[in-house]
Design a protein around this motif. Sequence first.
Motif, PDB file in Angstrom:
ATOM      1  N   VAL A  46     -54.813  96.581 -42.509  1.00 22.80           N
ATOM      2  CA  VAL A  46     -53.708  97.153 -43.287  1.00 22.80           C
ATOM      3  C   VAL A  46     -53.478  98.605 -42.887  1.00 22.80           C
ATOM      4  N   VAL A 104     -51.382  95.047 -51.780  1.00 25.93           N
ATOM      5  CA  VAL A 104     -50.567  95.607 -50.697  1.00 25.93           C
ATOM      6  C   VAL A 104     -49.125  95.109 -50.836  1.00 25.93           C
ATOM      7  N   ALA A 123     -60.068  93.620 -43.479  1.00 27.85           N
ATOM      8  CA  ALA A 123     -58.776  93.583 -44.171  1.00 27.85           C
ATOM      9  C   ALA A 123     -58.251  94.989 -44.404  1.00 27.85           C
ATOM     10  N   TRP A 142     -47.549  90.229 -45.583  1.00 26.73           N
ATOM     11  CA  TRP A 142     -48.820  89.574 -45.302  1.00 26.73           C
ATOM     12  C   TRP A 142     -48.862  88.175 -45.921  1.00 26.73           C
ATOM     13  N   LEU A 193     -55.686  92.467 -50.494  1.00 22.61           N
ATOM     14  CA  LEU A 193     -54.360  92.225 -49.935  1.00 22.61           C
ATOM     15  C   LEU A 193     -53.316  92.040 -51.031  1.00 22.61           C
TER      16      LEU A 193
END
Length: 213
Positions: A89, A146, A85, A151, A143
């Motif tokens: 990213v 982010v 992950a 996403w 995530l």
Amino acid sequence: MRVVVVGANGGIGRCVVTEALARGHAVTAVVRRPEEYQGLAIRVERGDVLDPADMARVAADAEALVSAVGGGDGPGRGRLIEPAAHALVAGLRQLGDGAPRLLVVGSAGSLTTRTGACLWDDPTVTPRQLELMRAHGRALDYLRTVSDLDWTVLSPPQNLLPGERTGAYRTAADHLVATPDGLSTISLADFATALVDELEHPRHHGERFTCGY
């Protein structure tokens, strides 16, 4: 749509590739063993999901990148999930405004059940299952920090099984999808259908959702 599928050798990845191709999308399969896709009308790339530069390379001309990276077999099977992950990213950030949308296949472990507890707290979960669930949970937590990439995480129900494609499923946010008698399941083909539906008709930006019958 130009779609890159990382982890296309796995059961979920193969179903996503099949579904996307059937709908006319241009698919690139990123795999460790390219020979498994010989003979198919598909672009195949060898790629390292832990290398941000490599992920930027394979995603450079894509509109969406699907990560179907699994945990592998044997001890430590969750070791790839969280680092992958981070690398995905970092790689997509190298592409700036041209970065594709990122769809990640998650786990059912952090979904809440009817009791309000997470599935990974169920005493029937084995240590190996828990290891993988927790790794996916950490990746999801990351995530959720982010904000500069588009996403989505799609978590399966409790049971993800071989079976026919029906095209029918239900969705939820962070709660396990189950039938009235408590069965939480979906076929691999219908899980891939839900994922490609989300690619074509985005509804979940910067969040996780799940599906099931």
